[in-house]
Structures are given as C-alpha cells and as structure tokens.
Design an enzyme around this catalytic site. Sequence first.
Site, PDB file in Angstrom:
ATOM      1  N   CYS B   2      42.553 108.403 -43.210  1.00 28.55           N
ATOM      2  CA  CYS B   2      42.220 107.453 -44.245  1.00 28.55           C
ATOM      3  C   CYS B   2      41.188 106.466 -43.737  1.00 28.55           C
ATOM      4  O   CYS B   2      40.704 106.577 -42.627  1.00 28.55           O
ATOM      5  CB  CYS B   2      43.472 106.675 -44.645  1.00 28.55           C
ATOM      6  SG  CYS B   2      44.919 107.706 -44.950  1.00 28.55           S
ATOM      7  N   ARG B  50      42.842 106.631 -49.243  1.00 29.16           N
ATOM      8  CA  ARG B  50      43.814 107.587 -48.715  1.00 29.16           C
ATOM      9  C   ARG B  50      43.363 109.043 -48.777  1.00 29.16           C
ATOM     10  O   ARG B  50      42.866 109.503 -49.798  1.00 29.16           O
ATOM     11  CB  ARG B  50      45.129 107.465 -49.479  1.00 29.16           C
ATOM     12  CG  ARG B  50      46.221 108.372 -48.908  1.00 29.16           C
ATOM     13  CD  ARG B  50      47.506 108.274 -49.701  1.00 29.16           C
ATOM     14  NE  ARG B  50      48.564 109.019 -49.006  1.00 29.16           N
ATOM     15  CZ  ARG B  50      49.584 109.600 -49.600  1.00 29.16           C
ATOM     16  NH1 ARG B  50      49.729 109.511 -50.903  1.00 29.16           N
ATOM     17  NH2 ARG B  50      50.475 110.272 -48.898  1.00 29.16           N
ATOM     18  N   LEU B  51      43.577 109.729 -47.658  1.00 33.91           N
ATOM     19  CA  LEU B  51      43.511 111.181 -47.626  1.00 33.91           C
ATOM     20  C   LEU B  51      44.956 111.633 -47.435  1.00 33.91           C
ATOM     21  O   LEU B  51      45.555 111.412 -46.388  1.00 33.91           O
ATOM     22  CB  LEU B  51      42.632 111.653 -46.460  1.00 33.91           C
ATOM     23  CG  LEU B  51      42.503 113.166 -46.272  1.00 33.91           C
ATOM     24  CD1 LEU B  51      41.843 113.812 -47.480  1.00 33.91           C
ATOM     25  CD2 LEU B  51      41.707 113.484 -45.010  1.00 33.91           C
ATOM     26  N   SER B  52      45.523 112.242 -48.457  1.00 34.13           N
ATOM     27  CA  SER B  52      46.962 112.539 -48.431  1.00 34.13           C
ATOM     28  C   SER B  52      47.252 113.751 -47.565  1.00 34.13           C
ATOM     29  O   SER B  52      46.771 114.848 -47.842  1.00 34.13           O
ATOM     30  CB  SER B  52      47.471 112.811 -49.849  1.00 34.13           C
ATOM     31  OG  SER B  52      46.984 111.829 -50.729  1.00 34.13           O
ATOM     32  N   ILE B  53      48.049 113.533 -46.522  1.00 36.81           N
ATOM     33  CA  ILE B  53      48.388 114.614 -45.610  1.00 36.81           C
ATOM     34  C   ILE B  53      49.894 114.708 -45.386  1.00 36.81           C
ATOM     35  O   ILE B  53      50.471 115.779 -45.351  1.00 36.81           O
ATOM     36  CB  ILE B  53      47.639 114.433 -44.267  1.00 36.81           C
ATOM     37  CG1 ILE B  53      46.138 114.719 -44.486  1.00 36.81           C
ATOM     38  CG2 ILE B  53      48.201 115.357 -43.192  1.00 36.81           C
ATOM     39  CD1 ILE B  53      45.259 114.412 -43.315  1.00 36.81           C
ATOM     40  N   ILE B  54      50.534 113.542 -45.230  1.00 32.36           N
ATOM     41  CA  ILE B  54      51.986 113.518 -45.039  1.00 32.36           C
ATOM     42  C   ILE B  54      52.595 112.747 -46.201  1.00 32.36           C
ATOM     43  O   ILE B  54      52.064 111.714 -46.609  1.00 32.36           O
ATOM     44  CB  ILE B  54      52.350 112.855 -43.692  1.00 32.36           C
ATOM     45  CG1 ILE B  54      51.989 113.796 -42.531  1.00 32.36           C
ATOM     46  CG2 ILE B  54      53.843 112.503 -43.639  1.00 32.36           C
ATOM     47  CD1 ILE B  54      52.271 113.233 -41.154  1.00 32.36           C
ATOM     48  N   GLY B  76      45.501 107.071 -39.837  1.00 30.90           N
ATOM     49  CA  GLY B  76      45.837 107.953 -38.724  1.00 30.90           C
ATOM     50  C   GLY B  76      47.177 108.628 -38.888  1.00 30.90           C
ATOM     51  O   GLY B  76      47.676 108.798 -40.007  1.00 30.90           O
ATOM     52  N   GLU B  77      47.728 109.016 -37.757  1.00 32.58           N
ATOM     53  CA  GLU B  77      49.006 109.719 -37.733  1.00 32.58           C
ATOM     54  C   GLU B  77      49.842 109.203 -36.574  1.00 32.58           C
ATOM     55  O   GLU B  77      49.332 108.992 -35.482  1.00 32.58           O
ATOM     56  CB  GLU B  77      48.794 111.237 -37.494  1.00 32.58           C
ATOM     57  CG  GLU B  77      47.819 111.923 -38.427  1.00 32.58           C
ATOM     58  CD  GLU B  77      48.281 112.001 -39.877  1.00 32.58           C
ATOM     59  OE1 GLU B  77      49.491 111.813 -40.131  1.00 32.58           O
ATOM     60  OE2 GLU B  77      47.427 112.222 -40.754  1.00 32.58           O
ATOM     61  N   GLY B 372      39.806 121.222 -29.235  1.00 30.22           N
ATOM     62  CA  GLY B 372      40.054 121.164 -27.792  1.00 30.22           C
ATOM     63  C   GLY B 372      39.521 119.909 -27.128  1.00 30.22           C
ATOM     64  O   GLY B 372      39.476 119.817 -25.910  1.00 30.22           O
TER      65      GLY B 372
END
Lengths: 85, 666
Positions: B2, B50-54, B76-77, B372
């Site tokens: 987000c 918001r970018l909805s991910i969880i 973030g996460e 990576g």
Amino acid sequence: MELRAQIRGFLIENFLFGDTAPLADDQMSLLDNGIMDSVGVMELVAFLEGDLSLGIDDAELVPENLDSVDNLVAFVSRKREASVA
Amino acid sequence: MCGICGAIAVKDNLDVPEGAVERMIGALSHRGPDEYGAWRDERVLLGHARLSIIDLGSGQQPLGSADGRVWVTFNGEIFNYVELREDLRARGHVFRTASDTEVIVAAYREWGADCVERFNGQFAFVLLDRDTGRVMMARDRFGIRPLYYHRHGDVLLFASEVKALAGWPGCRIAVDPAALGEVFTMWVNVPPHTPFKDVLQLPPGHVAVLEPGDDAPSIRRYWHPTFLPAVEDHRHVAVDERDRLAHEVREALADAAEIRLRADVPVGAYLSGGLDSSATAALVRERTGDRLKTFSVGFTDAAYDESVWQRLMADHLGTDHESIRVGDAEIAGAFARVVWHAESPLLRTAPAPLFALSGLVREQDFKVVLTGEGADEVFGGYNILREAKVRAFWARDPESVSRPRLLTRLYPYLKQSPPEFLKRFYGAGLSGAGVDPFFSHRPRWTNTAGIMTFLAADVAEAAAAAATAAEERALAALPADFAGWGPVARAQYVEMTLFMAGYLLSSQGDRMLMGHTVEGRFPFLDHNVAELAGRIPASVKLASLEEKALLKRAVADLLPVEVTRRPKQPYRAPDSSSFFTGYGAELVAEAMSSEALLEAGLFSPDRVAALLRKWQAGKLTGVRDNMAFIGVLSTQLLARQFGPEQERRTHDAALPADAVVWRGNT
C-alpha cells in the site's frame, strides 16, 4: 600541434570533459588523481595508436610511460625517435 | 502492499486544507488502487491507498482499535501476524479482523514502540496513541518499505513517496543540489538524507517517536546487521560442520519463503536465471508442491541476456513461466517514468527492465512476487565483497605481484587492463586496510566521485561538502562492534545498510515493483536468515573466492547443476547506448540540451556537451562515463518532474473527493 598540447588536449577532452582544473600540472599521476581509471588506460592507448599512429607493445603499458603528461611526452618522443632511427 | 501518508500538527490543532487528502493519497494510487481511506482527529491525519492482499473483506485502513484510542496507517506485511495474534489473544487482546494491521495495534498496546522487534516483515507505519498523544513511526530492518517526512510550517507531513508530500497544498518539494554529491559518490543518500531539500527518510531499522509538545521526533535504532568478530570469521570449519550449517540455512530459508506465501491472493516468483531466485522458487515448490507462476526479463542484447538460464530453471521446476524481452526502445521509452517512480538520480538504467518486468506481472493479474533479492549481501555473492577480501590479503604484502592479479578472477575484463595500472587503481587506499571503515568501498566511491566534474561550478562545492558529511554520517552510524569485524563482514555491512537499502531495495526494488502495483517479498531478507548468516564465519560463506559457497551447498540438490556451477553474472542493462536512436535520442537532446541544463542549474553545459560528443562518437564505453551520462540524464528528468511539472503532476493525480472513505471513531 605541439605534442604536449595534443596530449593535454586529449586528456582534458576525453577524461575531464573540458575541466582543466584536475590536471593541475604535468607531473601528476593520472591514476592516483582519479583522472583515468584502469579501464581508461585502454582509451589512452587507443589515442596513442590512433591519433598519434604509434605501435605499442604490452610491455610498454607501465605507469613510467603513461601515467602523467610528462611521462607520456617523453614516451611518445622516444618512440618517434626510435622509429626515425 | 500500500501507500501511506498523513500530517501531524506539531503545535496546536491540525488544519487540513481542502484537497490535501485527495492529492496526497492520489499521488500514491499506483501503490494501492483498491481502496482509499482516511482518518483524522484534531491533531493527526492518516491517509491510506490500499492494495488488498490479506483479509480482503475487512482489512481497510487506517485502522483503529475497538475503543478508537489507537490508530494506524500501515504499508507492508507482518508475516508472522498469525503467531503474534495467538500470542496477543492469550494476553487478553480481542481481534475484530483477520488482518496483520490489527496485530500492529494490539502489539503496540502490549509492548509499546518496542513491538517492532517482534515483527517479521517488511513495513512502514505511522501509529497514533490518543491516550498519550504519542505518534510512532517505524520502518522495517532492511528498509524494504519507504517512509519520508517533511516539516511544513507547524505540520509534520509523512508519506511512502516524496511525491505525496508535494500533495499538501502550498508544500513545494525541490531537488537538493548538494545532495547530488552523495549520490555521485556513494550511489545513495545516506539516511536520513534524501535527494530532496528538507525531506528526510526514517532510516531502516529505526523507530521514531513524537511526543506531544516535541518539536521533532526522537529516533532510535532497533536493529542492524551483525557479524562474527574477525578471529572467528577466519576460523577453519570442518566439512561435517559445514554440512550442518548448510542444513540450518536450508531450513531457515525454506521457513522464510513459506511464511512469505501468506496472502489471500496468488503469489508468483521472479526467475533471473541466477542462483538466488532459482533457490527461492525451488524452495517454494518443495514446501508447497504447487505449480508456481514465474516471471523473467530478458534482453535483446545477448551480452546482458539470461533467458536460456531462466528457461532452464522454469523447465526444471515445471513452472508456468512468462517472460518479456527488453531492448533500447523499452529502456529509453520507460526511463522518465522509471525516474519518476525511483525519486532519485540514477547512475544506471538497470531499474528500467525491472519496471517492465513488474508490468508483465501486473498484466497477468498477479499482485505479489517472491524474489532472490538480498542473497548476495547476506551470503557473500558480490564482487565488492570478494574484492575487499583480495585487497585486504594484498595489503598484508603490498609489494606482491601475484596478489593483485587475483582481481582479474573477479573482473575478467581487467585482463585487458595493464597489470601495473590495475595495481595502481585497486591499490589506492590499500594502506587503509583495517583502518578505513570504508576500505571495501573506497575504490568504487573514489571512481564514482569523478562524475562530480559535471556539476555546475556553484553546485560542486556544496556537493563535495555534502559527500564528506554523508560519509561522516555513515561513520557515526556504525555499530560499536564494527571495529572488531573482518574485511568481508565490514563490506557486507556497508553494502547492506547503504547500497542495498538506498538503491537496490528502492530504485530497483519497491519503486519499480510498486510502479506497477506489485508487491515484492524477499526470503533472503528475513531477519532470521540474515542473523543466522551473520553467525556463520565468512570463511564458510565466501570460501576462498567462491561466492555464496555455503548457500550453494544448502540448495544444490534443488537446482540443475548448471545453475549452481555457473559463474555469477551481475545484473546489468545497457546504459548510455540505450539512447542512441529514436525516442531515446530525442529525450537526450532535449533533457541534456544547454537550455535545459541552464534552466535546472545543476550541471555545467560545457562539460555535458563534451560528454555528449564522446557519446555520439561511440566512445562512451567506460563505467564512469556511463554513470555520468545516466546520472546527468536522470537528474535532469527528476529536476523537471519536481520542478516545473510538480504542480501539474500533483493536480492530475488527485482523487475525486468521494473516492476517499473516511473512517469513524468507532
């Protein structure tokens, strides 16, 4: 053109892009003063071989020949005399 | 993933000008186009894209506690939110959503600002505690997620990106000419500095706390990379111990990859063709057994292209693979947008292909990818680390002829370079071995600083002073135990805290991913993995001069032998040659013209004209010349975007008022 001016002109145009300040005198090391990096040496050699029409051996690629204006002038002069002789 | 933004009144009450919220959040809409939210009280404004991910259904932000006394806006996460939530439940906390955001609120209530030490994640957040009036800002350990702030009168503005700060009516952001000296030496601005005047960033691994009545936040570091003392770093490690360590690394990495799959949307992976992303993808495949979606970018110029290796790895893992190929047209064509997203002068075009790659991910409707990133820093892959080892070895016998020749094993192209010159170039600063904390980076910084010659005369002095001050700042930020570390550990620390945080994770990471609304996740930058690697001797990680020896041992059975045996190919893209024709040539002619240079006032038109002559003659082949070219071009674009175009860009990005959902105090 006088050799010294030609060499200075190349260094200033090619490595310093017209900024004369870093090349304060003709004895200073081009490498230690950051004027030329280790790959830049190849550009210098291309100039000597191209614009000045010199043939250069790998063994001659040493700081004593190439790492200041004075060294370059002396080196090129020696090479020219040798080729005339 | 987000974008966050907001404002805090440092004195009195907060007056939010009309349009401020819509403009600030709108400037971040590429980071989070799914929902826009805001919350305010008399003193603090919090905004969120918001970018909805969880928790797609109930994870809206800003989010408040049930009693409305603690509010947070979060980018973030927190990957271990599931475990933390259980722990916090056991301590009596009640949760209304399934989101990681609510875990931050409860964790703050339980542990105060120290809660960050319990988070495994990539985050930037700003939290208001209305009971005490305290505002807390935090950024993850490595600086994966950005957080900027700027004092505008008596208001402290903050945002995920600088462009959002400019959304506050009356606030003008400008490129700081002196700050160019930092980038044109160290490649990055040393935190808290940024390329912009009076805009600061919260440094990675730091929390900031602003108590009511404070004029400025007080900032505390809560984490930094650590390594073994030099003596233990050189220790000989027997084969069975190496095997045990390799196993430990494998488990830690697999855990780090697995926890990074937590999402309510599908997660894909990048495949670069190298060891690191191959290992990441293979570990995911091994843990989940799922068919993975993978993405890669190749080059039309074979010298840069790794498509064969990418294909090999995709086939090996049986992934559903998508790839794109970029050439000059794509690099030059995207470059201005790349600079706009990076918000920094760039010395390479390398971010541009990664911007194209995230575009591919977005087209395929993916929002999250594993990569990576970080493996070279954590496990010893970079040439600069090997170079530090060779130069430290050489420094013990400065007259040695054979020791400097080891450098040609790192840089095969140097074989063409006369040995005596090689010695002089890399021998510069050799006497600083063990003394100069930045010994490892000295040749790179000295060489890069050569491009300062292009700065305008009245900028050059301030820029040189800023570069010196930046180094002093970096020096002052070194942890106490740094002095006891060996040459490789020191180089790793400098590389991680400066170059990785300030350039790789930003200009090549977050910004290129979020530019196309894609979230990157980096298993190698799980702090458990990094801390484990930091406890392992350098003699095992970087055995002799074999890069990432331990990592290869840890994942060898998952990968085709060609991939593990393959010499590392540094990720690069064509630089000044990308702009020779077509749109690129037009961009250069216009942005680097005398008029444009004079208008921006940052560079010497004569010097840049000489640079362009050399470029047009096809003689711009050296690394330094190319850094100069891309440095001038990108800075010119940045100065225009944050100069004459600033107001228009901010205006155009503004959301309609009804697009923002105001959250209530319930």
